[in-house]
Enzyme design. Structure first.
Site, PDB file in Angstrom:
ATOM      1  N   ARG A  14      17.261  85.628 -19.504  1.00 17.16           N
ATOM      2  CA  ARG A  14      18.057  85.408 -18.283  1.00 17.16           C
ATOM      3  C   ARG A  14      19.561  85.482 -18.609  1.00 17.16           C
ATOM      4  O   ARG A  14      20.222  86.474 -18.299  1.00 17.16           O
ATOM      5  CB  ARG A  14      17.675  84.050 -17.676  1.00 17.16           C
ATOM      6  CG  ARG A  14      18.187  83.851 -16.255  1.00 17.16           C
ATOM      7  CD  ARG A  14      19.627  83.416 -16.162  1.00 17.16           C
ATOM      8  NE  ARG A  14      19.913  82.162 -16.867  1.00 17.16           N
ATOM      9  CZ  ARG A  14      21.141  81.687 -17.025  1.00 17.16           C
ATOM     10  NH1 ARG A  14      22.182  82.330 -16.537  1.00 17.16           N
ATOM     11  NH2 ARG A  14      21.336  80.565 -17.692  1.00 17.16           N
ATOM     12  N   ASP A  15      20.085  84.463 -19.262  1.00 17.85           N
ATOM     13  CA  ASP A  15      21.526  84.436 -19.549  1.00 17.85           C
ATOM     14  C   ASP A  15      21.900  85.624 -20.438  1.00 17.85           C
ATOM     15  O   ASP A  15      22.966  86.231 -20.285  1.00 17.85           O
ATOM     16  CB  ASP A  15      21.889  83.118 -20.259  1.00 17.85           C
ATOM     17  CG  ASP A  15      23.311  82.659 -19.987  1.00 17.85           C
ATOM     18  OD1 ASP A  15      24.104  83.444 -19.442  1.00 17.85           O
ATOM     19  OD2 ASP A  15      23.640  81.512 -20.343  1.00 17.85           O
ATOM     20  N   HIS A 206      24.450  73.601 -23.794  1.00 21.73           N
ATOM     21  CA  HIS A 206      24.342  75.046 -23.487  1.00 21.73           C
ATOM     22  C   HIS A 206      25.687  75.678 -23.849  1.00 21.73           C
ATOM     23  O   HIS A 206      26.577  75.787 -23.021  1.00 21.73           O
ATOM     24  CB  HIS A 206      24.023  75.190 -21.996  1.00 21.73           C
ATOM     25  CG  HIS A 206      23.920  76.596 -21.504  1.00 21.73           C
ATOM     26  ND1 HIS A 206      22.729  77.198 -21.174  1.00 21.73           N
ATOM     27  CD2 HIS A 206      24.870  77.526 -21.248  1.00 21.73           C
ATOM     28  CE1 HIS A 206      22.958  78.428 -20.738  1.00 21.73           C
ATOM     29  NE2 HIS A 206      24.247  78.663 -20.775  1.00 21.73           N
ATOM     30  N   CYS A 239      28.471  85.822 -18.866  1.00 18.79           N
ATOM     31  CA  CYS A 239      28.305  85.498 -17.459  1.00 18.79           C
ATOM     32  C   CYS A 239      29.097  86.496 -16.625  1.00 18.79           C
ATOM     33  O   CYS A 239      30.275  86.719 -16.877  1.00 18.79           O
ATOM     34  CB  CYS A 239      28.769  84.077 -17.162  1.00 18.79           C
ATOM     35  SG  CYS A 239      28.670  83.650 -15.415  1.00 18.79           S
ATOM     36  N   ASN A 248      25.399  83.311 -25.445  1.00 13.34           N
ATOM     37  CA  ASN A 248      25.114  81.956 -25.905  1.00 13.34           C
ATOM     38  C   ASN A 248      25.097  81.960 -27.424  1.00 13.34           C
ATOM     39  O   ASN A 248      24.958  82.998 -28.047  1.00 13.34           O
ATOM     40  CB  ASN A 248      23.716  81.535 -25.431  1.00 13.34           C
ATOM     41  CG  ASN A 248      23.606  81.520 -23.934  1.00 13.34           C
ATOM     42  OD1 ASN A 248      23.373  82.556 -23.319  1.00 13.34           O
ATOM     43  ND2 ASN A 248      23.787  80.374 -23.342  1.00 13.34           N
TER      44      ASN A 248
END
Ligand code: HMG
Ligand code: MG
Length: 298
Positions: A14-15, A206, A239, A248
């Site tokens: 996802r991220d 996170h 993002c 991340n």
């Protein structure tokens, strides 16, 4: 004190992928998720039920959630910013979802097109509906160590939004250094502020690695007792609404650090590193995990 065991939340599918400009086919996403599961990851954020106009890369959320080869003992989760997203996710048999807010007004507007207060109002019915459906909800707070638009963010603001999500029924609050600007002392102070209202075991770190501080920041908050860490295989990501934000912290790097500290994860580092090599080669990205690169060169 350090925790004995850490639960890794793998956000790579996802991220890690949400910001990729070139389309990635669903089959590749499904294979990534399956390989992560095979490496022993117990929790995988697999998709995002957001508007395809806002995040085109996540437009195949239904195909991903329904195409998963579910492995026993693994939680496959998805982001759901509103009821529309939640209903779609429920139709796909999702067992856990996440809402995502921010400690910064400007970021909230750019990311989900509403104020922080409005976002909380929007999340309340999501939590209510999820409870009816027996689906757990995780809560994210973005910009906990800085905002691309507002700069510094006060720990008290992070604590306030986190508490609102927790009181609303989020079983865990994940604290996002969205743009990776934090440093260890700031991370520690932020965690101290938030953990006055929420038990430490209900918090997750996170951290993004834009400024190369993510592992140092993690070390600082692990020492405070944080036992849930979000990370992304090969350090994939960024993002779309935080320009310049890198991925991340790499999952491989986190597992290597935790192994060295004698903290259990249940993850097979070699399999995880092979997954990082495979996905970066497949989508044509550099591998941003130093551990992954080192192991691949062995
Ligand atoms: P909006 O435009 O204010 O929503 O967007 P709206 O309710 O006015 O609807 C506008 C259109 O979107 C309509 O379609 C809706 O049907 C559609 P149209 O009539 O124009 O064809 N729509 C949806 N479609 C699919 N799924 C949905 C959905 N909701 C509305 N759930 C909205 C509000 C929240 C939807 C939008 O701003 C959005 O999708 N934002 C996504 C932002 C995002 O995904 N950001 C990245 C994830 S957050 C992150 O990465 C940070 C994190 O990692 C932590 C950290 O690092 O800090 C979590
Ligand atoms: Mg993130």
């Amino acid at each position: 004190a350090f925790p004995k065991r850490v639960r890794l939340v793998e956000v790579g599918p996802r991220d890690g992928l949400q910001n990729e400009p070139n389309p990635i086919d669903t089959a590749t996403k499904l294979e990534l998720i399956d390989r992560l599961g095979a490496a022993g990851i117990g929790y995988i954020e697999a998709a995002s039920f957001v508007s395809p106009k806002w995040v085109p890369q996540m437009a195949d959320h239904r195909e991903v959630m329904t195409g998963l080869k579910r492995r026993q003992g693994i939680t496959y989760a998805a982001l759901t910013p509103n009821l529309k997203g939640l209903e779609a996710a429920l139709e796909c048999g999702v067992e856990e979802v996440a809402v995502f807010g921010a400690a910064s007004e400007a970021f909230s507007q750019k990311n989900i097109n509403c104020s922080v207060a409005e976002s909380l109002e929007r999340f309340a019915p999501v939590l209510e509906r999820a409870r009816e459906a027996n689906v757990r909800v995780r809560g994210y707070v973005s910009c906990v160590l800085g905002c691309p638009y507002e700069g510094e963010i006060a720990p008290a603001k992070v604590a306030e939004v986190s508490k609102a999500l927790f009181d609303m029924g989020c079983y865990e609050v994940s604290l996002g250094d969205t743009i990776g600007v934090g440093t260890p002392l700031a991370a520690k102070r932020m965690i101290e502020a938030v953990s006055r209202d929420i038990p430490m075991e209900k918090l997750a770190a996170h951290f993004h690695d834009t400024y190369g501080q993510a592992l140092a920041n993690l070390y600082a908050v692990l020492e405070e007792g944080i036992s849930v860490v979000d990370s992304s295989v090969a350090g994939l990501g960024g993002c779309p609404y935080a320009k310049g934000a890198s991925g991340n912290v790499a999952s491989e790097d986190v597992v290597y650090l935790l192994n060295g500290l004698g903290i259990e994860t249940g993850i097979d580092l070699n399999k995880l590193a092979e997954t990082g090599t495979w996905i970066t080669q497949t989508i044509g990205r550099p591998n941003r995990s130093k551990v992954g690169v080192a192991l691949a060169a062995k």
